[in-house]
Enzyme design. Structure first.
Site: not given
Ligand code: SDX
Length: 430
Positions: A308, A365
């Site tokens: 991320h 996710d």
């Protein structure tokens, strides 16, 4: 929010310039470089905006080092446990969680707008049945502006609010229609006697042939998933919505641009890509080979659902989803081998120096798709569900920007690397 300055010095000429430092209530301060080009004749270069704040915002705060996510100051874990999605939507839009009266009024306003114009049904007929539902959503949401001429004046606060309510209300209806169209089943109309998440599940899974009533646990899981995906400060799709909105395009067109950006597998499309990756890995014995692929510079394969830009710690949303997996799958009586594979993949990756040294952790996710598949959604719908939730964040960020008195059209510059002047020769001489 005290201000001090940063001084920039040109070592070649000895010139120096000072720029003010801007601090928010929390998070890193910023050097305000708006006057940099006028003062120095230089631009800044920041591909991917790793060191660039595009705006001030009071909506969502992320502390990537500590794995903290808060909407309007409320911690994401507490919201997921103690609030409903429409309460969270109210907070994102208006600043605070609603009291009972405000909650009931907001729910009534949203439910009132859940129907879509009957003409919109014909838009779906133009798509092939095997069209990706995100392609359908890009088209149909963008077309909404053709139906609501009474709420396109972005300078009228009441029209802004009606557009926000219409988008929050209609996006689940359109998402469910894209699923029904894909499956060749009739569209199911929204019902005003159902809550937001239950209404969405009903439109997705009910058929005229028999009654459909999702369990309370399934409804709660859907509501929680929507909360976890609702906003995330200036991510790629939200920045797309803000950039589109900065030209004063109507909010329906701006949300359609956010859907397009979210679709990418590096962003919201990752939830579908994670399931496809797990199926490709197939068995835990294959994990080492795929981890080597993920680490190889010359191999485009990435560990989907990992890493991320902001989180250099465990994504708190992934933690909530991981802990919800067992409960939801048990409730649904689903035994999905992909869950055990995902857990083993996470365990091995988090012990691998490549991932440790780059602070790569599971993101939102990584586990979401396992729950969504257990709930009965096909993988193609995973990013559509992300868009249903994120529409609240997008429209809240859009509203915040439009209401910012000194907002300007977003127009980045470039470092030009092309050819210098050359004349256009006649075709015969080129
Ligand atoms: C979302 O921004 C948001 O807030 C997004 C989101 C939201 O709620 O809106 O949180 C939702 O989009 C989550 C992210 C979903 N995407 C994925 O899971 C796709 C896989 N992840 C990567 O593509 C990547 O981690 C990104 C896109 C998420 C972040 O990319 P960055 O910040 O540009 O990081 P990078 O590519 O520069 O990576 C830094 C290093 C590189 O190695 P080196 O060049 O330093 O040797 O880490 C490596 C990368 O190669 N790396 C990975 C990796 N992610 C980063 N290596 C293998 N697998 C990965 N997943």
């Amino acid at each position: 929010m005290g201000n001090n300055t940063f001084t920039l010095r040109n070592d070649q000429t000895g010139e120096s310039w000072s720029f003010p430092v801007v601090s928010g209530t929390q998070g890193p301060p910023a050097i305000d470089i708006r006057s940099l080009f006028a003062k120095t004749g230089h631009l800044t270069l920041d591909p991917g905006f790793t060191s660039t704040a595009s705006c001030r915002s009071a909506i969502t705060f992320i502390d990537g080092e500590r794995g903290v996510l808060r909407y309007r100051g409320y911690d994401i874990r507490e919201l997921a446990e103690r609030a409903g999605f429409l309460e969270v939507a109210f907070a994102l839009l208006y600043g605070d969680l609603p009291d009972l009266g405000q909650k009931r009024e907001f729910e009534k306003n949203i439910i009132y707008h859940t129907l879509v114009h009957e003409q919109i049904h014909t838009f779906f007929r133009g798509f092939r049945r095997d069209a990706h539902p995100m392609a359908v959503m890009c088209g149909v949401v963008g077309a909404l502006s053709a139906f609501y001429h009474d709420s396109l004046d972005i300078w009228d606060p009441r029209q802004r609010e009606i557009s926000a309510h219409r988008l929050i209300a209609k996006i689940p209806t359109l998402a469910a229609m894209s699923l029904k169209y894909m499956r060749g089943q009739p569209f199911i109309y929204p019902r005003n006697d159902l809550g937001y998440a239950e209404n969405f599940l009903h439109m997705c899974f009910a058929t005229p042939a028999e009654p459909y009533r999702p369990s309370a646990a399934l409804v709660r899981a859907m509501d929680k998933i929507l909360i976890l995906h609702a906003d995330h400060e200036q991510n790629a799709s939200t920045s797309t919505v803000r950039l589109a909105g900065s030209s004063h395009a109507n909010p329906f067109a701006c949300i359609a641009s956010g859907i397009a950006s979210l679709w990418g597998p590096a962003h919201g499309g990752a939830n579908q890509a994670v399931l496809e990756m797990l199926e490709q890995i197939g068995h835990k014995d294959n994990i080492p080979r795929f981890l080597e692929k993920a680490k190889a510079k010359d191999d485009p394969f990435r560990l989907m659902g990992f890493g991320h830009r902001v989180y250099k710690n465990y994504d708190p949303r992934a933690a909530v989803l991981k802990s919800s997996c067992d409960a939801v799958l048990d409730e649904l009586g689903v035994d999905d081998p992909m869950l055990e594979l995902a857990r083993e993949l996470e365990r091995i990756a988090l012990e691998d120096d490549y991932f440790i040294s780059r602070q790569l952790f599971p993101n939102v996710d990584f586990y979401s798709g396992i729950i969504l598949r257990a709930m009965g959604f096909p993988v193609e719908m995973f990013t559509v569900l992300f868009a249903v939730a994120r529409t609240v964040g997008w429209i809240s960020q859009w509203k915040e920007m439009i209401e910012e008195p000194d907002h300007r059209i977003g127009r980045p510059r470039q470092v030009y690397t092309g050819s210098g002047y050359r004349s256009v020769l006649p075709l015969a001489r080129r």
